[in-house]
Design a protein around this motif. Structure first.
Motif, mmCIF file in Angstrom:
data_model
loop_
_atom_site.group_PDB
_atom_site.id
_atom_site.type_symbol
_atom_site.label_atom_id
_atom_site.label_comp_id
_atom_site.label_asym_id
_atom_site.label_seq_id
_atom_site.Cartn_x
_atom_site.Cartn_y
_atom_site.Cartn_z
ATOM 1 N N THR A 223 -0.709 24.881 31.761
ATOM 2 C CA THR A 223 0.648 24.591 29.864
ATOM 3 C C THR A 223 1.963 24.340 30.539
ATOM 4 N N LYS A 224 2.375 24.386 31.874
ATOM 5 C CA LYS A 224 3.486 23.741 32.450
ATOM 6 C C LYS A 224 3.000 22.635 33.738
ATOM 7 N N HIS A 225 3.961 22.231 34.177
ATOM 8 C CA HIS A 225 4.278 21.293 35.438
ATOM 9 C C HIS A 225 6.021 21.484 35.702
ATOM 10 N N ILE A 226 5.825 21.690 37.179
ATOM 11 C CA ILE A 226 6.963 21.639 37.597
ATOM 12 C C ILE A 226 6.728 20.333 38.593
ATOM 13 N N SER A 227 8.629 19.947 38.631
ATOM 14 C CA SER A 227 9.050 19.009 39.730
ATOM 15 C C SER A 227 10.110 19.107 40.574
ATOM 16 N N SER A 228 10.614 19.938 39.898
ATOM 17 C CA SER A 228 11.865 20.308 40.773
ATOM 18 C C SER A 228 11.926 21.494 41.367
ATOM 19 N N ALA A 229 12.112 21.363 42.851
ATOM 20 C CA ALA A 229 12.153 21.949 44.054
ATOM 21 C C ALA A 229 13.324 23.219 43.606
ATOM 22 N N GLN A 230 14.077 22.860 42.322
ATOM 23 C CA GLN A 230 15.292 24.023 41.960
ATOM 24 C C GLN A 230 14.717 25.279 41.035
ATOM 25 N N ASN A 231 13.644 24.803 40.344
ATOM 26 C CA ASN A 231 12.467 25.271 39.756
ATOM 27 C C ASN A 231 12.749 26.918 39.818
ATOM 28 N N SER B 213 -5.273 29.106 30.597
ATOM 29 C CA SER B 213 -4.303 27.998 30.797
ATOM 30 C C SER B 213 -2.701 28.271 31.082
ATOM 31 N N ASP B 214 -2.494 29.477 30.836
ATOM 32 C CA ASP B 214 -1.307 30.299 30.865
ATOM 33 C C ASP B 214 -1.411 30.469 32.307
ATOM 34 N N GLN B 215 -2.079 30.446 33.065
ATOM 35 C CA GLN B 215 -1.434 31.328 34.883
ATOM 36 C C GLN B 215 -1.964 29.681 35.352
ATOM 37 N N LEU B 216 -2.095 28.910 35.072
ATOM 38 C CA LEU B 216 -1.911 27.934 36.070
ATOM 39 C C LEU B 216 -1.077 26.355 35.025
ATOM 40 N N ILE B 217 -0.367 26.462 36.590
ATOM 41 C CA ILE B 217 0.738 25.434 36.866
ATOM 42 C C ILE B 217 0.494 23.265 37.229
ATOM 43 N N SER B 218 0.586 22.883 37.257
ATOM 44 C CA SER B 218 0.634 21.847 38.077
ATOM 45 C C SER B 218 1.894 21.383 38.665
ATOM 46 N N VAL B 219 1.774 20.904 39.962
ATOM 47 C CA VAL B 219 2.703 20.962 40.525
ATOM 48 C C VAL B 219 3.131 19.236 41.113
ATOM 49 N N THR B 220 3.976 18.432 41.088
ATOM 50 C CA THR B 220 4.130 17.124 42.105
ATOM 51 C C THR B 220 2.921 17.351 43.836
ATOM 52 N N THR B 221 2.853 15.826 44.238
ATOM 53 C CA THR B 221 2.795 16.169 45.994
ATOM 54 C C THR B 221 3.991 16.815 46.865
ATOM 55 N N GLU B 222 4.467 15.674 46.119
ATOM 56 C CA GLU B 222 6.012 16.924 46.673
ATOM 57 C C GLU B 222 6.548 18.337 46.373
ATOM 58 N N ILE B 223 6.472 18.226 45.844
ATOM 59 C CA ILE B 223 6.667 20.327 45.596
ATOM 60 C C ILE B 223 5.114 21.558 46.118
ATOM 61 N N TYR B 224 4.180 20.747 46.404
ATOM 62 C CA TYR B 224 2.898 21.233 46.853
ATOM 63 C C TYR B 224 3.127 20.890 47.538
ATOM 64 N N LYS C 65 6.423 20.817 49.989
ATOM 65 C CA LYS C 65 7.170 22.162 50.227
ATOM 66 C C LYS C 65 6.653 22.877 50.595
ATOM 67 N N LEU C 66 5.710 23.467 49.996
ATOM 68 C CA LEU C 66 5.216 24.983 49.611
ATOM 69 C C LEU C 66 3.967 25.215 49.961
ATOM 70 N N ALA C 67 3.093 24.168 50.526
ATOM 71 C CA ALA C 67 2.004 24.671 50.984
ATOM 72 C C ALA C 67 2.271 25.420 53.100
ATOM 73 N N TYR C 68 1.477 25.643 53.467
ATOM 74 C CA TYR C 68 1.373 26.223 54.779
ATOM 75 C C TYR C 68 0.463 25.171 55.823
#
Length: 270
Positions: free
Chosen positions: A4-12, A76-87, A89-92
């Motif tokens: 239901t959401k997509h995030i592309s900003s690191a400032q989110n 669907s409201d538990q799922l959020i898609s993110v850009t490769t750049e954001i992922y 940044k988060l990935a370990y």
């Protein structure tokens, strides 16, 4: 699968929240939330009935239909898609399946410990500090299908991302509890456990003791070993004979040797 959401900003705000949970033990304790990464870890946490709050995924990194299948099990409201750049940044990890989740932690107090067997075999680690060692101990415990792992006098947050990563999700597959050394010893004595402490003093060869009754195998740190309180309350101190020039091994290696000797004895004495 439709987020239901997509995030592309690191400032989110959610991205900032995840980074805080990833980096700060205080934040994890305050919120009761932690971060897990990877398909296997997500599967194991679901199997252990962890409550998953949110799942972030990167469509460009998802590699298998299995990953997509797992994601379809969420609303669907538990799922959020993110850009490769954001992922990234988060990935370990460098190699990952494109899935990160926010999950709710569980209660690991000793008072909640229950066994499904009448003859449990458990591992106790006193004051382990290195997340890698804790993770390796949990992997060994999973490989041996131990009834529980107890952390005495814990010094490291159990939901440290390095513990989850190095345990390959075995934190979720094992019965893990925490308490003080005093509390755990009191519990073991009340429940009729024999206590075998890995120690250099007043020790017997580990192959000469009987592990077939309800048993706790206790290991300390490589630097300082076990506290005097454990040694005073030990049924028997045990030792792995060394044939080289050093007198110790990595704690997870030592624990594995002791645990699988106990498993061997129990198998032939069925």
């Amino acid at each position: 699968m439709q987020a239901t959401k997509h995030i592309s900003s690191a400032q989110n705000p959610l991205i900032k929240k995840i980074l805080l949970l990833k980096e700060k033990s205080r934040e994890r304790k305050k919120t009761g939330l932690f971060i897990l990464e990877g398909l296997l870890e997500l599967q194991l946490s679901i199997g252990a009935q962890y409550e998953i709050e949110t799942v972030l995924y990167c469509e460009d990194i998802l590699e298998s239909s299995e990953s997509s299948g797992i994601l379809k099990s969420f609303h669907s409201d538990q799922l959020i898609s993110v850009t490769t750049e954001i992922y990234k940044k988060l990935a370990y990890r460098d190699t990952t399946e494109g899935v990160i989740a926010i999950a709710k932690s569980k209660d690991h107090q000793l008072s909640t410990l229950k066994f499904e067997t009448k003859n449990p075999l458990i591992l106790i680690a006193e004051a382990p500090e290195k997340p890698g060692n804790i993770g390796a101990l949990l992997r060994t415990a999973d490989a041996a299908n131990l009834d529980a792992v107890l952390i005495a006098n814990p010094k490291t947050d159990l939901y440290n991302p390095n513990i989850i990563r190095s345990s390959v999700g075995c934190l979720f597959s094992r019965n893990v509890k925490m308490g003080s050394t005093t509390e755990i010893i009191s519990y073991l004595k009340k429940e009729g456990f024999q206590i075998f402490c890995a120690a250099l003093s007043a020790s017997k060869d580990y192959t000469t003791v009987n592990f077939t009754a309800p048993t706790a195998i206790v290991v300390g740190t490589e630097h300082s070993g076990l506290s005097e309180e454990w040694l005073k309350n030990s049924t028997q101190n045990i030792i792995i004979p060394m044939e080289g020039q050093i007198d110790s091994m990595n704690v997870s290696v030592s624990a594995a040797i002791l645990i699988f000797e106990a498993k061997r004895q129990r198998k032939i004495n069925k």
